[in-house]
Design an enzyme around this catalytic site. Structure first.
Site, PDB file in Angstrom:
ATOM      1  N   PHE A   1       7.893 -14.138 -41.792  1.00 14.14           N
ATOM      2  CA  PHE A   1       8.895 -12.978 -42.203  1.00 14.14           C
ATOM      3  C   PHE A   1       9.386 -12.823 -40.873  1.00 14.14           C
ATOM      4  O   PHE A   1       9.115 -12.986 -39.748  1.00 14.14           O
ATOM      5  CB  PHE A   1       7.911 -11.998 -42.605  1.00 14.14           C
ATOM      6  CG  PHE A   1       8.871 -10.530 -42.562  1.00 14.14           C
ATOM      7  CD1 PHE A   1       9.414 -10.344 -43.785  1.00 14.14           C
ATOM      8  CD2 PHE A   1       8.750  -9.706 -41.479  1.00 14.14           C
ATOM      9  CE1 PHE A   1      10.226  -9.179 -43.996  1.00 14.14           C
ATOM     10  CE2 PHE A   1       9.355  -8.478 -41.745  1.00 14.14           C
ATOM     11  CZ  PHE A   1      10.122  -8.282 -42.725  1.00 14.14           C
ATOM     12  N   SER A   2      10.984 -12.379 -41.082  1.00  9.09           N
ATOM     13  CA  SER A   2      11.880 -12.256 -39.849  1.00  9.09           C
ATOM     14  C   SER A   2      11.691 -13.524 -39.009  1.00  9.09           C
ATOM     15  O   SER A   2      11.884 -14.563 -39.243  1.00  9.09           O
ATOM     16  CB  SER A   2      11.250 -10.819 -39.094  1.00  9.09           C
ATOM     17  OG  SER A   2      12.261 -10.491 -38.354  1.00  9.09           O
ATOM     18  N   LEU A   3      11.389 -13.216 -37.810  1.00  9.70           N
ATOM     19  CA  LEU A   3      11.420 -14.348 -36.991  1.00  9.70           C
ATOM     20  C   LEU A   3      10.482 -15.408 -37.125  1.00  9.70           C
ATOM     21  O   LEU A   3      10.566 -16.674 -37.016  1.00  9.70           O
ATOM     22  CB  LEU A   3      11.266 -13.757 -35.397  1.00  9.70           C
ATOM     23  CG  LEU A   3      11.196 -15.002 -34.179  1.00  9.70           C
ATOM     24  CD1 LEU A   3      12.235 -15.677 -34.141  1.00  9.70           C
ATOM     25  CD2 LEU A   3      10.787 -14.467 -32.903  1.00  9.70           C
ATOM     26  N   GLY A   4       9.391 -14.973 -37.819  1.00 13.87           N
ATOM     27  CA  GLY A   4       8.346 -15.996 -38.135  1.00 13.87           C
ATOM     28  C   GLY A   4       8.926 -16.836 -39.359  1.00 13.87           C
ATOM     29  O   GLY A   4       8.388 -17.915 -39.334  1.00 13.87           O
ATOM     30  N   GLY A   5       9.795 -16.238 -40.062  1.00 15.19           N
ATOM     31  CA  GLY A   5      10.369 -17.289 -41.227  1.00 15.19           C
ATOM     32  C   GLY A   5      11.188 -18.306 -40.343  1.00 15.19           C
ATOM     33  O   GLY A   5      11.036 -19.452 -40.970  1.00 15.19           O
TER      34      GLY A   5
END
Length: 79
Positions: free
Chosen positions: A59-63
């Site tokens: 999700f977000s940067l984790g994506g």
């Protein structure tokens, strides 16, 4: 941490692991390149599960990091 409330209600067929970025603990120096963050996470994943298949989400940067993890896995497979 953000997803704990959601994840505790999921009854998945597979185990779910959450990743923590290097340096978020304030002890280690954080990584500054997406490629290095992805490699760090892949190293952690392989300690638990040396071989795939892997089901990755972010999700977000984790994506973005997860996308790079997938690309690194695909490049390794082609060798």
């Amino acid at each position: 941490m953000d997803f704990f409330q959601i994840v505790k209600h999921i009854r998945p067929a597979n185990t779910i692991y959450g990743m923590q970025a290097k340096g978020i603990d304030g002890v280690e120096e954080p990584l500054d390149r997406i490629e290095d963050m992805a490699q760090y996470s892949l190293d952690a994943v392989r300690q638990v599960q040396p071989h795939g298949p892997y089901f990755l989400i972010g999700f977000s940067l984790g994506g973005l990091i997860t996308l790079e993890m997938a690309q690194q896995l695909m490049r390794k497979e082609k060798r």
